[in-house]
Write an enzyme that holds these catalytic residues in place. Sequence first.
Site: not given
Ligand code: THU
Length: 130
Positions: A45, A53, A55, A89
Amino acid sequence: MTDQELVDRAIKMQEFSYVPYSRFPVGAALECSDGTVFTGCNIENASFGPTICAERTAVAKAVSEGHRDFVRIVIAGRSRELCVPCGVCRQVLREFAPNIEIICLNGAGEERTFTLEELLPHSFGPEYLQ
Ligand code: THU
């Protein structure tokens, strides 16, 4: 579902990631005890804080469909390092699945499996509030 199928589902989800700011796509595939799989991608965003995230996208989809009994989750990133779940997460997974298996992948397809206890020792959970 086989390990490889679950991994493939997670990797495929990177295509749906909305990551204009970090350019760091992450896909997740969350397996429930009855075999149902919920997938997720990260959704960023412009205000940064509301970013969710991969997860947590998968967990929200599962819980909102009546599934809370999680067995394992694959998290697939494209970095050199394994894509381990962030602290938020880890805590969200802890709420529903203190014994979940967490399979983390890097961009080369290398993987390592962790227990939640390894990633979030001495964790706080729902039973503390009873
Ligand atoms: N992110 C995830 O979706 N999962 C993770 O386990 C680590 C980080 C995403 C959040 C953000 O969109 C990007 O990765 C960079 O931090």
